[in-house]
Design an enzyme around this catalytic site. Structure first.
Site, PDB file in Angstrom:
ATOM      1  N   GLU A 169     -20.404  18.449  29.705  1.00 38.37           N
ATOM      2  CA  GLU A 169     -19.460  17.981  30.534  1.00 38.37           C
ATOM      3  C   GLU A 169     -19.706  18.080  32.131  1.00 38.37           C
ATOM      4  O   GLU A 169     -19.426  16.992  32.888  1.00 38.37           O
ATOM      5  CB  GLU A 169     -18.108  18.973  30.522  1.00 38.37           C
ATOM      6  CG  GLU A 169     -17.354  18.668  28.954  1.00 38.37           C
ATOM      7  CD  GLU A 169     -18.220  19.395  27.872  1.00 38.37           C
ATOM      8  OE1 GLU A 169     -17.695  19.288  26.792  1.00 38.37           O
ATOM      9  OE2 GLU A 169     -18.838  20.340  28.141  1.00 38.37           O
ATOM     10  N   HIS A 200      -8.220  24.204  21.694  1.00 37.90           N
ATOM     11  CA  HIS A 200      -7.993  22.757  21.451  1.00 37.90           C
ATOM     12  C   HIS A 200      -6.493  22.410  21.602  1.00 37.90           C
ATOM     13  O   HIS A 200      -5.788  21.702  21.110  1.00 37.90           O
ATOM     14  CB  HIS A 200      -8.120  22.153  20.002  1.00 37.90           C
ATOM     15  CG  HIS A 200      -9.785  22.177  19.742  1.00 37.90           C
ATOM     16  ND1 HIS A 200     -10.261  23.071  19.122  1.00 37.90           N
ATOM     17  CD2 HIS A 200     -10.779  21.172  19.972  1.00 37.90           C
ATOM     18  CE1 HIS A 200     -11.478  23.058  19.092  1.00 37.90           C
ATOM     19  NE2 HIS A 200     -11.973  21.873  19.526  1.00 37.90           N
TER      20      HIS A 200
END
Length: 336
Positions: free
Chosen positions: A70, A140
Site C-alpha cells: 500500500e 475487514h
C-alpha cells in the site's frame, strides 16, 4: 424517479452501487486518456468487482495490478500525478490503508503546500472499501475516516448509494485536490437505485437532508443513513417523534450550515457513525454544533457510535450503532 427524469428528457438506469462506481470510472477513463486506474487485483476486476471489464477495454497500460504494498502503491500514484497523470488508486480494504498513511498525510496532503502551488497531486482519487459487512471482524470492517480528517489538504467522501456514488466520484475526479473516497462495502450490492445515464456531480461539502422533521436531527453518513431512516420511521410510528435525517456525504469539507440550521430548528441532535466513539468524526460535529447552536439546544447532543473496542467477529449487531440504539437515544433526548 425514472418517470421524473424522462419528463426532463433525461434517462436513468437502475443499478447497484458497485455498477455505478464501475461505470463512473469507465466514463472517466474514456474521457481522459491521461487517467490510469491501479491497485491490488484491480486488473482482474477487484475483490468486489468494481473494476471488472476495464482492463479489457482500456488496456494493461492504464488499468493494472500493483504488488501488495500500500505504501508503494500510493507513492507510485504521487509520482504519476506529478508527471501529469490523473490517478484512481484502489486500496483493497480501508483497514489496510495504514501502511500508506505516511504517503497520504505527508506527501499527498502536503505536496501543493510545500511546493508553493508549483506542483501538486490534485489529480489523485484514492478509493477504499470500508465499514461493516457482516462477517469481516477487526481487519475487514473498520471505518477510518477520522484518521485522515485531522490532516489538512485532503477531501473525504462516503456515499450511501449508487446515485450518490456516481455524483460524488465524478466530483472527486473533477476536483483538483486529492480525495479519499470510502465505499461502504455492504452497500455495493445492497444499495440499488436509479442513476441518470448522463454525467452529473454532487458538490463536495454539501449534505443531503434525506428526511425532513421537526423534533430531532440525526446526522450520519454511508451505511448509517439507512439505519437512521429506519429509526426515524419507528420513532414516527411508535412515539410520534418527527426526525430530520441528514446524510453528511462529505466528511471533509462538511456542510456546517445545513447541519446547524437543522439543529437550530429541532433543538435536539444525534450524531452517529460506525467508528469507535472516542475521537470519531462525530466528536468534531458535536463540538461545532454545541458551539453554534448552544442557545437552541433543548437536550445534550447524543452520539450513537461504535464502541471503544476492536470490531468483533461474533455478535457484530451488538457493536454496530443499530436502529434500537438510535431510537433509544432519540427517546432519551426527547424526555430530557
Amino acid at each position: 424517479m425514472l418517470k421524473r427524469l424522462a419528463q426532463q428528457r433525461r434517462w436513468a438506469t437502475e443499478m447497484n452501487m458497485c455498477t455505478a462506481i464501475n461505470l463512473t470510472m469507465r466514463d472517466a477513463l474514456k474521457k481522459n486518456d491521461k487517467m490510469v486506474l491501479f491497485g491490488e487485483d484491480v486488473g482482474f476486476g477487484g475483490v468486489f468487482r468494481c473494476s471488472v471489464g476495464l482492463r479489457e477495454e482500456f488496456g494493461k497500460a492504464r488499468v493494472f495490478n500493483t504488488p501488495v504494498n500500500e505504501q508503494g502503491l500510493i507513492a507510485f500514484a504521487v509520482g504519476m500525478c506529478v508527471a501529469g497523470h490523473d490517478v484512481i488508486a484502489e486500496i483493497q480494504f480501508a483497514d489496510y490503508i495504514f501502511p500508506a498513511f505516511d504517503q497520504i498525510v505527508n506527501e499527498v496532503a502536503k505536496y501543493r503546500y510545500r511546493a508553493a502551488s508549483n506542483w501538486d497531486v490534485g489529480g489523485l482519487v484514492i478509493r477504499a472499501p470500508c465499514s461493516a459487512v457482516g462477517h469481516g471482524s477487526m481487519y475487514h470492517s473498520q471505518s477510518v475516516e477520522s484518521y485522515f480528517a485531522h490532516c489538512p489538504g485532503l477531501k473525504i467522501v462516503v456515499p450511501r448509494g449508487p446515485y450518490q456514488a456516481k455524483g460524488l466520484l465524478n466530483a472527486c475526479i473533477a476536483d483538483r485536490n486529492p480525495t479519499l473516497f470510502f465505499e461502504p462495502k455492504v452497500l455495493y450490492r445492497n444499495a440499488v437505485g436509479e442513476v441518470p445515464d448522463e454525467e452529473y456531480t454532487i458538490p463536495l461539502g454539501q449534505a443531503d437532508v434525506v428526511r425532513s422533521g421537526t423534533d430531532i436531527t440525526m446526522v450520519g453518513w454511508g451505511t448509517q443513513v439507512e439505519r437512521m431512516l429506519a429509526a426515524a420511521e419507528e420513532l414516527q410510528t411508535k412515539h410520534k417523534i418527527s426526525t430530520e435525517v441528514i446524510d453528511l456525504q462529505s466528511i471533509i469539507p462538511w456542510d456546517v450550515e445545513t447541519v446547524t440550521e437543522s439543529v437550530k430548528k429541532t433543538g435536539r441532535c444525534i450524531v452517529t457513525h460506525e467508528a469507535p466513539i472516542t475521537n470519531g468524526f462525530g466528536a468534531e460535529l458535536t463540538a461545532t454544533i454545541q458551539e453554534r447552536c448552544f442557545l437552541s439546544l433543548e437536550a445534550p447532543i447524543q452520539r450513537v457510535c461504535g464502541y471503544d473496542t476492536h470490531f468483533p467477529l461474533a455478535w457484530e449487531e451488538f457493536y454496530l450503532p443499530s436502529v434500537p440504539r438510535l431510537v433509544e437515544a432519540a427517546v432519551k433526548s426527547m424526555n430530557y
